[in-house]
Write an enzyme that holds these catalytic residues in place. Structure first.
Site, PDB file in Angstrom:
ATOM      1  N   HIS A 156      59.033  50.091  41.899  1.00 40.25           N
ATOM      2  CA  HIS A 156      59.197  49.802  40.264  1.00 40.25           C
ATOM      3  C   HIS A 156      60.608  50.170  39.823  1.00 40.25           C
ATOM      4  O   HIS A 156      60.914  49.165  38.906  1.00 40.25           O
ATOM      5  CB  HIS A 156      58.151  50.868  39.702  1.00 40.25           C
TER       6      HIS A 156
ATOM      7  N   HIS B 240       6.225  46.261  21.143  1.00 44.42           N
ATOM      8  CA  HIS B 240       7.196  45.635  21.876  1.00 44.42           C
ATOM      9  C   HIS B 240       6.825  45.932  23.330  1.00 44.42           C
ATOM     10  O   HIS B 240       6.868  44.863  24.266  1.00 44.42           O
ATOM     11  CB  HIS B 240       8.639  46.213  21.522  1.00 44.42           C
TER      12      HIS B 240
END
Length: 427
Positions: A412, A254
């Site tokens: 919140h 490769h």
């Protein structure tokens, strides 16, 4: 190949930076030029590095038809069968929404949605990789991606290999561009006059491609930063030396930086494989590349026991692992870290590369310890959905507000409490 006793931790790692640090400055310049000049930069770099003077970037319908008409019918049949196998396997990975009912007519949900657009990089230049087309495109299409784009470097005649175009047609992709390298990655990430930007980029490439993917991450998603290919083979005295050697060389051919490792409990096999590798190297068309790989990153380790060998493999976490031992399936059960596992002498790594149906885009550099090969999940996103009825909210809002104040997030708490106030006719 070098033969050593297995005593210390062994590693496959050869990072992109170690091999190609000098490429990074070039990659950054290419990306900036594509951002500023668009198509003009793509034409310039394609002529400079690929030797192709193009008048158009997009592959035409006529080019697709010409490629298909000129291609070997037997190879078309082979690619179609491979595509069928890949599609069948990846179709089993497709996910449905997860619906989770709650009390009081409420529910939560995990919503699965395909990405809008993905870009698939297919390597080119000196070689053609139709298998990469199938491995990247088919999971995206199975996932339901609306727009699938292929980019690949042209040859000097300004064309893409017929095999790549045939594979694209079989996979179901028609939007294909003749551009490669870092410039192709930049085009997919930022868009040009011709190439519209995508949401994610997948596919293997050379060091310039790998570095470019890393640079554009955040602007777009990427699959992984893939390094050079690698294989580890776990074998005992039952393995055949010529087969082991050929599998090691299959990865070595490769790339010069590819890594091939044999871990064995048999000193006799180690010696035979080392001799067989040298014998087969001389007969390999890509001998120069394979030899550089074997000489620099090829090792044979002799383990004192199968348990020690298995432990070493799990430390390596290789991209590809072949198990050639007695009771190989039982050994496989003890492997926790590998990109893909191939069991027994008839399941050599190319079976997965081309045909079986599993994906060959896999984690390298020991990243299989925490990541996986390309799959349908890579082309979808998951969204949490919440529906609370008034009754459900009424029961839980005081708890939520208390938890918010525990973290000193008063906004919140007030957000969830605001629904409790009598609004009257305030709207």
């Amino acid at each position: 190949m070098k033969i050593e006793k297995l005593t210390n931790t062994i590693s496959l790692q050869r990072s992109v930076e170690q091999a190609n640090e000098n490429h990074l400055e070039t990659v950054r310049e290419v990306i900036e030029q594509v951002k500023q000049k668009g198509d003009e930069a793509l034409f310039t770099y394609t002529e400079k590095w690929d030797g192709a003077k193009l008048s158009s970037l997009k592959v035409t319908k006529e080019e697709m038809e010409e490629a298909f008409a000129s291609f070997d019918p037997q190879l078309i049949e082979d690619l179609e069968e491979a595509a069928t196998n890949i599609r069948a396997f990846h179709s089993q990975q497709a996910r449905q929404n997860i619906d989770f009912p709650l009390a009081k007519n409420s529910y939560i949900q995990y919503k699965i949605s395909p990405l809008d657009a993905v870009g698939l990089y297919v390597p080119g230049g000196t070689a053609a990789y139709p298998s990469s087309v199938l491995m990247n495109a088919i999971p995206a299409i199975v996932a339901g991606v609306k727009r699938v784009v292929i980019v690949s470097p042209p040859s000097k005649n300004g064309k893409l290999p017929a095999s790549v175009l045939v594979a694209a047609r079989i996979a179901g992709v028609s939007e294909i561009y003749k551009v490669g390298g870092a410039q192709a990655i930049a085009a997919l990430a930022y868009g040009t006059e011709t190439i519209k930007a995508v949401d994610k980029i997948t596919g293997p490439g050379n060091s310039f491609v790998a570095l470019a993917k890393r640079e554009v991450f955040g602007k777009v998603a990427i699959d992984m930063i893939a390094g050079p290919s690698e294989i580890a083979i776990l074998a005992d005295e039952t393995a055949y030396a010529d087969e082991v050697a050929s599998d090691l060389l299959a990865q070595a051919e490769h790339d010069r930086f590819a890594c091939s490792v044999l871990v064995t409990t048999s000193e006799k096999l180690a010696e035979r494989v080392s001799k067989e590798v040298e014998k087969q190297l001389k007969q390999l068309p890509r001998e120069e590349i394979a030899r550089a790989s074997i000489e620099n990153f090829g090792y044979i380790y002799i383990a004192e026991s199968l348990e020690q060998a298995i432990s070493a493999i799990n430390e390596l976490a290789p991209e590809h692992l072949e198990i050639m031992t007695e009771h190989a399936e039982a050994v496989c059960e003890k492997i926790n870290h590998a990109g893909a596992i191939f069991i027994g002498r008839f399941s050599s790594e190319p079976v997965g590369d081309y045909f079986a149906g599993t994906n060959h885009v896999l984690p390298t550099n020991s990243t299989a310890r925490f990541s996986s090969g390309l799959c349908v999940d890579d082309f979808v996103k998951k969204t949490s959905v919440v529906y609370y009825s008034e009754e459900m909210w009424q029961e839980h809002y005081p708890k939520i507000a208390r938890l918010a104040r525990l973290e000193q997030l008063e906004g919140h708490a007030r957000s969830v409490e605001s629904r409790s106030w009598d609004k009257g006719d305030s709207n």
